[in-house]
Design an enzyme around this catalytic site. Structure first.
Site, mmCIF file in Angstrom:
data_model
loop_
_atom_site.group_PDB
_atom_site.id
_atom_site.type_symbol
_atom_site.label_atom_id
_atom_site.label_comp_id
_atom_site.label_asym_id
_atom_site.label_seq_id
_atom_site.Cartn_x
_atom_site.Cartn_y
_atom_site.Cartn_z
ATOM 1 N N ARG A 103 0.890 -1.175 0.000
ATOM 2 C CA ARG A 103 0.000 0.000 0.000
ATOM 3 C C ARG A 103 0.919 1.212 0.000
ATOM 4 N NH1 ARG A 103 -5.415 1.332 3.446
ATOM 5 N NH2 ARG A 103 -6.147 -0.075 1.826
ATOM 6 N N HIS A 130 -7.211 1.266 -6.515
ATOM 7 C CA HIS A 130 -7.467 0.348 -5.403
ATOM 8 C C HIS A 130 -8.189 -0.885 -5.967
ATOM 9 C CE1 HIS A 130 -7.849 -1.107 -1.452
ATOM 10 N NE2 HIS A 130 -8.716 -0.267 -0.931
ATOM 11 N N GLN A 133 -10.197 -3.476 -3.743
ATOM 12 C CA GLN A 133 -11.502 -2.992 -3.304
ATOM 13 C C GLN A 133 -12.560 -3.277 -4.367
ATOM 14 O OE1 GLN A 133 -12.406 -1.385 -0.281
ATOM 15 N NE2 GLN A 133 -14.415 -1.843 -1.110
ATOM 16 N N ASP A 230 -17.213 7.439 -1.383
ATOM 17 C CA ASP A 230 -15.960 7.231 -0.638
ATOM 18 C C ASP A 230 -15.656 8.567 0.042
ATOM 19 O OD1 ASP A 230 -13.440 6.402 0.276
ATOM 20 O OD2 ASP A 230 -12.461 6.615 -1.674
ATOM 21 N N CYS A 270 -16.549 2.053 0.353
ATOM 22 C CA CYS A 270 -15.389 1.185 0.600
ATOM 23 C C CYS A 270 -14.964 1.199 2.058
ATOM 24 C CB CYS A 270 -14.234 1.594 -0.305
ATOM 25 S SG CYS A 270 -13.702 3.290 -0.032
ATOM 26 N N ARG A 298 -14.280 -8.310 1.340
ATOM 27 C CA ARG A 298 -12.833 -8.087 1.125
ATOM 28 C C ARG A 298 -12.064 -9.371 1.448
ATOM 29 N NH1 ARG A 298 -10.531 -3.077 1.199
ATOM 30 N NH2 ARG A 298 -8.807 -4.272 0.346
#
Ligand code: CP
Ligand code: NVA
Length: 312
Positions: A103, A130, A133, A230, A270, A298
């Protein structure tokens, strides 16, 4: 080497295998069947330049449930490109573990890791995208709109309205929607759209995709099957917070916005959510919210991804 750095660079057949594995492994978990042979003896090294709850726990738990092991490293100890070059870190880890996940702030660090790694590299979020996600997001929409199907093209013809910031999450989601044949409508304030180069790229990769942009959130949700939002202030943008809160006023996902959408439309986020800013409590906790099943997916999406990249 099959990396997972972007949805765009992942062949459709690989995406199909990831979803098939994710749903199959979820079903085995529901039946309380052990899946500890899938990645037995394999190790994933995870490097975090930014905080995480869902991504860290889902990857670590996925490795655990598949019989493997995860090593979590903070950037403080690794110093990606600071203590040591990104290329050298990739070369060292490649000889010790079977997968690398990172990340990062700059997306280029992920592409550099992938370039120099002899083991699969996974994007756990960058400033640009991402993709992990988006896998869980698609699973959640499939659970809702085509339960029992494991090929994401079953979502073809559905419409996702993304209301908020044209950011990393929006890019990966738009690309996955395009690959699934979904319509993608992006409602942002002026100045926060996705950049024209991204839209050109996605249109060349998915010719004929229905990608609409607007500044009107109410119009955006009119035909939506799913409404997505988001945070308005992503990690690393904290210094722009006040300016962004002003710019995004009017883009909150609230009961008024939901009233403009079809009655069957579901709401996705998310997470982490800033309740009372981009989304109200009434929507997050309301009957149309799927945000917690989405977060739980996830884990299953990560297992499908790791099984395909590190197991097959
Ligand atoms: N959605 C998501 O990636 O959450 P974390 O930042 O907590 O990992
Ligand atoms: N856009 C957000 C997503 C967090 C999971 C960020 O980058 O901070």
């Amino acid at each position: 080497m099959p990396h997972f750095v972007s949805i765009a660079d992942t062949p459709s057949d690989t995406l199909r295998r990831i979803f098939a594995q994710a749903f199959a492994l979820r079903a085995r978990r529901e039946r309380k069947e052990s899946t500890r042979t899938v990645l037995l003896g394999k190790t994933l090294a995870m490097i975090f330049e930014k905080p995480s709850l869902r991504t860290r726990v889902s990857f670590e738990q996925a490795m655990n449930e598949l019989g493997g092991h995860a090593i979590v490293l903070t950037d403080k100890e690794v110093g990606l490109g600071k203590r040591e070059s990104v290329a050298d870190i990739a070369r060292v880890l490649s000889g010790m573990v079977q997968g690398i996940a990172a990340r990062v702030f700059e997306h280029a660090k992920l592409t550099e890791l992938a370039q120099h790694s002899a083991v699969p590299v996974v994007n756990m979020l960058s400033d640009y995208s991402h993709p992990c996600q988006a896998l869980a997001d698609a699973m959640t929409m499939m659970d809702e709109f085509c339960p029992g199907q494991t090929d994401p093209v079953a979502l073809s013809g559905k419409t996702l309205a993304y209301v908020g910031d044209g950011n990393n999450v929006a890019r990966s989601l738009a690309t996955l929607c395009g690959k699934c044949g979904m319509n993608f409508i992006l409602a942002t304030p002026p100045g926060y759209e996705l950049e024209p180069q991204f839209i050109d790229r996605i249109m060349s990769q998915v010719p004929g995709m229905n990608f609409e942009t607007t500044h009107d959130p109410i119009a955006a949700v009119h035909y939506a099957d799913a409404i997505y939002t988001d945070t308005w202030v992503s990690m690393g943008q904290e210094q722009e917070k006040q300016e962004r809160l002003r710019a995004f006023a009017g883009y909150e996902v609230n009961d008024r916005l939901l009233a403009a959408a079809p009655r069957h439309a579901i709401v996705l986020h998310c997470l982490p959510a800033y309740r009372g800013i981009e989304i109200t409590d009434s929507v997050m906790d309301g009957p149309r919210s799927r945000v917690f099943p989405q977060a739980h997916n996830r884990l299953h999406a990560q297992k499908g991804l790791l099984a395909v990249l590190m197991g097959e």
